[in-house]
Scaffold this active site. Structure first.
Site, PDB file in Angstrom:
ATOM      1  N   GLU A 174       0.813  -1.218   0.000  1.00 13.72           N
ATOM      2  CA  GLU A 174       0.000   0.000   0.000  1.00 13.72           C
ATOM      3  C   GLU A 174       0.846   1.268   0.000  1.00 13.72           C
ATOM      4  O   GLU A 174       0.323   2.373   0.197  1.00 13.72           O
ATOM      5  CB  GLU A 174      -0.936  -0.024   1.216  1.00 13.72           C
ATOM      6  CG  GLU A 174      -1.898  -1.194   1.229  1.00 13.72           C
ATOM      7  CD  GLU A 174      -3.012  -1.068   0.212  1.00 13.72           C
ATOM      8  OE1 GLU A 174      -3.678  -0.022   0.179  1.00 13.72           O
ATOM      9  OE2 GLU A 174      -3.214  -2.021  -0.574  1.00 13.72           O
ATOM     10  N   HIS A 250      -4.928   1.907   6.946  1.00  9.35           N
ATOM     11  CA  HIS A 250      -3.497   2.134   6.739  1.00  9.35           C
ATOM     12  C   HIS A 250      -2.890   2.686   8.029  1.00  9.35           C
ATOM     13  O   HIS A 250      -3.591   3.314   8.834  1.00  9.35           O
ATOM     14  CB  HIS A 250      -3.242   3.144   5.612  1.00  9.35           C
ATOM     15  CG  HIS A 250      -3.593   2.653   4.248  1.00  9.35           C
ATOM     16  ND1 HIS A 250      -4.230   3.438   3.303  1.00  9.35           N
ATOM     17  CD2 HIS A 250      -3.401   1.454   3.655  1.00  9.35           C
ATOM     18  CE1 HIS A 250      -4.404   2.747   2.194  1.00  9.35           C
ATOM     19  NE2 HIS A 250      -3.918   1.541   2.385  1.00  9.35           N
ATOM     20  N   CYS A 371      -3.018  11.407   3.324  1.00 12.66           N
ATOM     21  CA  CYS A 371      -3.319  10.553   2.173  1.00 12.66           C
ATOM     22  C   CYS A 371      -2.985  11.248   0.857  1.00 12.66           C
ATOM     23  O   CYS A 371      -2.623  10.602  -0.120  1.00 12.66           O
ATOM     24  CB  CYS A 371      -4.795  10.171   2.168  1.00 12.66           C
ATOM     25  SG  CYS A 371      -5.253   8.899   3.357  1.00 12.66           S
TER      26      CYS A 371
END
Length: 448
Positions: A174, A250, A371
């Site tokens: 990720e 995450h 993000c």
């Protein structure tokens, strides 16, 4: 030689929408099918970039991807002209058309994992684009991500742009959302901190029960080997599986670090005291003093942390050695979080300034300030080798705002994905953007 951190923010794409595609991301699924405003989303992101550049931070922009992804739909069996592909997908598999229309590349924390030249065996800055294997709509991103990175960091003597890891669950990657780096200074050797959700080969490790563990230990280890990192300067930590089940998909939803500071929740990692001690010991060997700032559960619950995205913040260095914390407006609207932040500023610790941004369009889709950005530690010679057209300044900001105003819609829903005119608008916009950012041909429609 000077060194600093370049923050690269994703420019929200013309097909920004709320399709609820990211299982495990509470905000994403909770706002499914809400009508989106792509123009406002892009302008909100650009405003953050400009504000941070005005504060003196090195800031760049990452171009969005081509969507709808006609090539992916063709690979899945839809044939004919582009308009026919869209129409057939809308009729037979609207969920696939939604997935292939996602603007999720805006979250560049997932674009790649980056290791600075001070840490790597060959003295180059290394990038590994994330395969994002856990979600189909994101798994199609990495080829374009790699081409964009190659256009942004073109000097192969200074930058190594790898291919993604094998697109298979054992190596679910990720990107930088699960990686940070600690060092006494950006140009000093540092400790790479890799966080994973689970192990593909070790079933004895704890695992979440409700939501998937997207990032594997094996992916972390593969990236560390590929980038030539020293074993004694790497720390691996597992996310607490209970917080994954609470919506912490995450690590950057539960902790953020910069230089020698880690801002994190009390429930971030499995065996957290050991993890913090290992980080402190390994950084001390490299001449740094590790400074953890742990937020107690009694003051901020995991639920409030997820709702407010307190930890999906940017921790930016100040000239006096302290830190600026960049948070979304939702932190101000969450009473327990806002009260904690006021006490944090008054505590005399490393976090000395607070900046609050309205990123509602991104936040409703499950992505906050952290993000939206990819961090790259560079020295001044490496910065001189970066494509200068991607660096935010007054001129580029004004030009990008004008570009968004010209090309973006202010309302977008799932029914719009089948509109061939949306595809034509998007391609026209991106073709112009590649000229603004001097990227060359990077999109599938340009390479056909």
């Amino acid at each position: 030689m000077m060194a600093f951190e370049l923050n690269i923010d994703g420019l929200v794409g013309p097909t920004h929408n709320y399709a609820g595609l990211s299982f495990g991301n509470v905000a994403s699924t909770g706002n499914a099918r809400v009508t989106a405003n792509p123009k406002l989303a892009a302008l909100q992101g650009l405003a953050k970039m400009k504000a941070l550049a005005d504060l003196g931070y090195a800031q760049a922009v990452f171009a969005p991807h081509e969507r709808p992804a006609i090539g992916a739909l063709r690979e899945l069996g839809f044939a004919g002209s582009d308009a026919q592909v869209l129409a057939r997908a809308a009729k037979d598999a609207p969920e696939l058309l939604s997935a292939c229309s996602s603007a999720s590349s805006m979250w560049t924390a997932n674009a790649a994992t980056v290791s600075p030249s001070a840490d790597t065996a060959d003295g180059r800055v290394h990038f590994t684009p994330a395969n994002l294997n856990n979600k189909f709509h994101r798994s199609i991103e990495h080829p374009t991500t790699r081409r964009l990175l190659q256009a942004m960091f073109p000097d192969e003597n200074r930058f190594a742009i790898h291919a993604a890891l094998p697109a298979q669950m054992h190596f679910g990657d990720e990107g930088a959302a699960n990686h940070t780096r600690f060092a006494a200074a950006y140009d000093r050797p540092g400790v790479a901190f890799f966080v994973y959700g689970g192990s593909a080969f070790d079933a004895s490790r704890p695992a979440p029960k409700r939501f998937p563990a997207r990032h594997t230990l094996e992916a972390c280890q593969a990236v560390a080997r590929r980038h030539g990192l020293r074993d004694d300067a790497v720390v691996y930590a597992q996310q607490d599986p209970d917080v994954i089940d609470a919506g912490v998909f995450h690590n950057d939803v539960i902790s953020v670090g910069n230089l020698n500071v880690l801002f994190h929740h009390q429930q971030s990692f499995v065996d957290q005291p050991r993890v913090l001690a290992e980080l402190a010991d390994k950084l001390a060997v490299l001449g740094g003093e590790f400074v953890p700032v742990e937020v107690p559960s009694a003051q901020v619950s995991v639920g409030d942390a997820v709702r407010s995205y307190l930890f999906n913040s940017q921790l930016l260095a100040l000239a006096d050695g302290g830190m600026r914390l960049v948070v979304p407006e939702e932190c101000h609207k969450t009473p327990a979080v806002w009260a904690y932040l006021q006490s944090l500023l008054a505590s005399g610790g490393p976090v000395r300034e607070l900046s609050v941004f309205d990123l509602r369009e991104s936040m409703q889709n499950g992505g906050g300030p952290a993000c939206l950005r990819l961090r790259v530690a560079l020295n001044d010679a490496e910065l001189a080798a970066v494509n200068p057209a991607i660096l935010i300044n007054d001129t580029l900001y004004a030009r990008l705002v004008g570009w968004v105003e010209k090309h973006y819609r202010d309302r977008l829903g799932e029914r719009d994905f089948a509109d061939p005119q949306l595809l034509a608008e998007t391609r026209g916009a991106l073709d112009e953007l590649t000229r603004i950012l001097c990227l060359g041909s990077v999109y599938p429609f340009q390479l056909a």
